[in-house]
Write an enzyme that holds these catalytic residues in place. Structure first.
Site, PDB file in Angstrom:
ATOM      1  N   ASP A 162       0.814  -1.222   0.000  1.00 26.63           N
ATOM      2  CA  ASP A 162       0.000   0.000   0.000  1.00 26.63           C
ATOM      3  C   ASP A 162       0.839   1.260   0.000  1.00 26.63           C
ATOM      4  O   ASP A 162       0.613   2.167  -0.774  1.00 26.63           O
ATOM      5  CB  ASP A 162      -0.875   0.058   1.266  1.00 26.63           C
ATOM      6  CG  ASP A 162      -2.107  -0.804   1.130  1.00 26.63           C
ATOM      7  OD1 ASP A 162      -2.341  -1.319   0.024  1.00 26.63           O
ATOM      8  OD2 ASP A 162      -2.822  -0.956   2.130  1.00 26.63           O
ATOM      9  N   LYS A 188      -7.150   3.629   7.672  1.00 23.20           N
ATOM     10  CA  LYS A 188      -6.131   2.623   7.989  1.00 23.20           C
ATOM     11  C   LYS A 188      -5.012   3.308   8.764  1.00 23.20           C
ATOM     12  O   LYS A 188      -4.633   4.421   8.426  1.00 23.20           O
ATOM     13  CB  LYS A 188      -5.546   2.044   6.694  1.00 23.20           C
ATOM     14  CG  LYS A 188      -6.440   1.017   6.022  1.00 23.20           C
ATOM     15  CD  LYS A 188      -5.745   0.465   4.795  1.00 23.20           C
ATOM     16  CE  LYS A 188      -5.942  -1.026   4.683  1.00 23.20           C
ATOM     17  NZ  LYS A 188      -5.078  -1.616   3.649  1.00 23.20           N
ATOM     18  N   LYS A 228     -13.000  -2.949   9.579  1.00 22.31           N
ATOM     19  CA  LYS A 228     -12.708  -3.344   8.191  1.00 22.31           C
ATOM     20  C   LYS A 228     -12.043  -4.718   8.236  1.00 22.31           C
ATOM     21  O   LYS A 228     -10.906  -4.849   8.678  1.00 22.31           O
ATOM     22  CB  LYS A 228     -11.767  -2.329   7.544  1.00 22.31           C
ATOM     23  CG  LYS A 228     -11.490  -2.634   6.083  1.00 22.31           C
ATOM     24  CD  LYS A 228     -10.642  -1.523   5.458  1.00 22.31           C
ATOM     25  CE  LYS A 228     -10.508  -1.725   3.958  1.00 22.31           C
ATOM     26  NZ  LYS A 228      -9.904  -2.997   3.590  1.00 22.31           N
ATOM     27  N   CYS A 235      19.392  25.258  -6.397  1.00 20.04           N
ATOM     28  CA  CYS A 235      20.393  25.652  -7.378  1.00 20.04           C
ATOM     29  C   CYS A 235      19.630  26.307  -8.517  1.00 20.04           C
ATOM     30  O   CYS A 235      18.804  25.672  -9.163  1.00 20.04           O
ATOM     31  CB  CYS A 235      21.167  24.434  -7.885  1.00 20.04           C
ATOM     32  SG  CYS A 235      22.136  24.807  -9.373  1.00 20.04           S
ATOM     33  N   CYS A 283      23.210  23.506 -14.992  1.00 17.61           N
ATOM     34  CA  CYS A 283      23.570  22.561 -13.926  1.00 17.61           C
ATOM     35  C   CYS A 283      23.438  21.117 -14.449  1.00 17.61           C
ATOM     36  O   CYS A 283      22.354  20.687 -14.839  1.00 17.61           O
ATOM     37  CB  CYS A 283      22.638  22.767 -12.732  1.00 17.61           C
ATOM     38  SG  CYS A 283      22.947  21.616 -11.387  1.00 17.61           S
TER      39      CYS A 283
HETATM   40 ZN   LIG Z   1      23.621  23.078  -9.818  1.00 15.30          ZN
END
Ligand SMILES: [Zn+2]
Length: 633
Positions: free
Chosen positions: A50, A287, A128, A391, A397
């Site tokens: 789950d 749950k 349940k 960044c 990058c």
């Molecule tokens: Zn970076």
């Protein structure tokens, strides 16, 4: 052993975390785990299924059939499937009080729509059962199957199985279960889990002695949901005593239970709230996920995502949690590092609830922290955006460029081979954009040292990715634009066709139900940066399956679905509320009357100008009362 089987084994042994898996592998694994569970031989714990695998599948492929279908139960019998007397749906699940509150809000909304006093609404809560679902029409017992067709397993009653509380046959839906205390005493030596035993009761071949005895002892039973003990009360009572109610219900019966089912009892309200393909909207199962652990942090490493967000990843002392060994966990954002002192030597509390890799909930014992000042990938100086360390060097990058390219193929999910290793290698050879990848031919891959066979495969996979039909929303989502996940893309393309989206302005996007103004602005910006790449890729003629604009209609039957409507004048109800409601039932709310407007809805004190333009453009005029009549008929 086939390749697939060995992959399954490795996933079970946690040699891979879901992050490492391709979408196809993940989906395949979920399917296998689900089947194994239904057949009574689970290969992973329910919790892992789950909270980790299914949650990840939902995250990546919200449209996957496994998530759309009612969980199949009792498949794998040789008998032909027969139509069930009544459709059996699954139950929607909630893992927190917050999610239950959202369900209550939907009830409140339905009450307003029906003009029903919320204070009169009764909630029923029942355990349940974690058993084997079936439907007893008095003559036959059926498995749930796919929710519409199941197998006839009446033989269980022929074998003497009794109905709970010594009650009658024919009470509809219920579960075959075994008493917990009895299982522990008499059966736990022979069966690993009650589920294995429950499954064994319905098998075609003859029962073994222990199973026969359990039936005689009335330890194995069919429990119709109607026979379950329950709690009843109003919404306020539920809010005030939620924890106690849960605690009481969890010990109400001597059967394995894995949660609490809440439902409303008012017949009109139930029919008004209705169901979707998977579950009833008037019912929800709560749950609990109690799995937590306290773990020592060995180090914290910054990781750059495709959006530039820096995530602190904690390396942990290997720890058992929900039956798996955990060695790393994400700290979510650097705000947590800073505020709570997440660093080498700190002790943290972990949970796996609803997450792919375990999440650090809080730092129990802080330690000295280290906040990176520069991006570990491109060395740019990092900046803070509220709790997030970023960044901002999006264009150059390496980690972000690689992340975006990898993301594209992952979301496309119709190809193989363009995982992180391939993409990193392409990057080393100067590839920076998706369009550059699509310009590569087999020889180009060979020239990048990919090896003959791999090169041929990569080239074939690329071709496959644009010749195979792919949903337009998935294609759009693959670019990873801020606020343009698969759900939003699909939503957007239900209102506008993909060829029109680059022309949209903020207010047009914000006007679509589900989009806020801030998202609209980000989406417009994102689409701008994407334009060139998108146009280029379309020269490859990606085989797009277009989202039908009418799909939005499916859920609603009133005649104004998809129509452009303007509200004006003083309404009896709040006008904002009316607009919000109109959007929620598939009406396009626009602000000024033009040739494209379909209806002008007028309250009191309407300006003459609006009426005049409506007449000029031939727009139909409706009073507030007419409008309400139309949408509620
Ligand atoms: Zn970076």
């Amino acid at each position: 052993m086939s390749l697939l089987k060995s992959l399954t084994q490795q996933i079970i042994q946690q040699k891979f975390i879901p992050n490492d898996l391709s979408d196809n592998d993940l989906a395949e694994f979920c399917q296998q785990a689900n089947e194994a569970y239904r057949q009574g031989n689970p290969i992973i714990s329910d919790q892992d299924y789950d909270f980790i695998y299914l949650a990840e599948l939902k995250n990546r492929l919200p449209q996957h059939p496994l998530l759309q279908l009612v969980e199949p139960e009792g498949q794998g019998f040789s008998e032909e499937k027969v139509r069930l007397p009544e459709i059996m749906l699954s139950t929607d699940k909630a893992y927190s009080w917050g999610e239950i509150q959202k369900w209550i809000e939907r009830i409140e909304k339905a009450c307003i729509e029906l003009d029903t006093d919320i204070k009169t609404i009764q909630i029923k809560a029942t355990p349940k059962l974690d058993g084997f679902a079936g439907y007893d029409d008095g003559l036959h017992l059926y498995t749930r199957g796919d929710g519409k067709k199941g197998s006839d397993i009446t033989r269980v009653f022929d074998r003497g199985l009794q109905v709970f509380n010594d009650s009658e046959r024919g009470q509809g839906a219920g579960e075959i279960v075994v008493k917990k205390s009895y299982f522990e005493q008499c059966l736990s030596d022979s069966f690993e889990h009650p589920r294995n035993f429950q499954a064994s009761l319905i098998k075609e071949k003859e029962l073994d002695e222990k199973a026969k005895q359990a039936i005689v002892d009335k330890a194995a039973l069919f429990v119709p949901f109607a026979q379950l003990p329950n709690w009843r009360g109003g919404i306020n009572e539920l809010s005030d005593n939620f924890k106690k109610i849960i605690a009481d219900i969890l010990i109400m019966v001597d059967f394995d239970i894995d949660g609490v089912v809440f439902e409303i009892t008012d017949v009109n309200l139930k029919s008004h709230m209705g169901a979707n393909r998977k579950f009833h909207r008037w019912q929800i199962a709560y749950k609990e996920n109690k799995d937590k652990a306290q773990v020592k942090v060995l180090g914290v490493t910054p990781q750059v995502g495709r959006t530039g967000k820096i995530t602190p990843v904690a390396e942990l002392e290997p720890t058992q949690l929900s039956g798996a060994t955990i060695v790393r966990a994400t700290g979510h954002h650097y705000g947590l590092v800073k505020e709570q002192g997440l660093g080498e030597g700190s002790i943290v509390e972990l949970t796996r609830s609803g997450l792919v890799i375990p999440k650090i909930i809080k730092v129990l014992k802080p330690a000295e922290i280290s906040i990176p000042e520069i991006c570990p990938s491109c060395s740019s100086v990092l900046t803070w955006q509220s709790d997030f360390l970023m960044c901002m060097n999006h264009a150059e990058c390496p980690a972000q460029i690689i992340g975006r390219m990898e993301y594209f193929f992952k979301i496309l999910a119709n190809n193989d081979g363009f995982g992180i290793a391939t993409i990193e290698k392409l990057y080393e050879h100067g590839v920076r954009t998706i369009s550059q990848i699509y310009q590569l031919n087999e020889q180009d891959f060979v020239n990048m040292d990919f090896g003959d066979k791999t090169s041929q495969n990569l080239s074939n996979q690329l071709r496959r990715s644009f010749t195979q039909e792919i949903e337009d929303w998935r294609f759009l989502a693959a670019f990873g634009i801020n606020r343009m996940g698969m759900g939003n893309c699909e939503n957007l393309l239900k209102s506008y066709s993909i060829k029109d989206i680059f022309k949209l302005n903020e207010s047009e996007i914000a006007n679509i139900n589900g989009f806020a103004t801030l998202s609209a602005a980000l989406i417009v910006d994102g689409l701008k940066t994407l334009r060139e790449e998108y146009d280029y890729l379309l020269t490859y003629k990606f085989n797009l399956e277009l989202t039908s604009l009418k799909q939005v209609n499916l859920d609603f039957s009133h005649p104004l679905v998809g129509r452009k409507v303007v509200f004006t004048g003083r309404m009896k109800g709040s006008r904002d509320e009316m607009k919000r409601h109109a959007k929620s039932i598939g009406i396009q709310v626009v602000s000024s009357v033009t040739g494209k407007t379909d209806y002008l809805i007028i309250g009191d004190k309407v300006g003459q100008k609006k009426i005049e333009s409506a007449e000029k453009f031939g727009v139909k005029i409706l009073s507030e009362a007419d409008y309400i009549n139309i949408i509620t008929q």
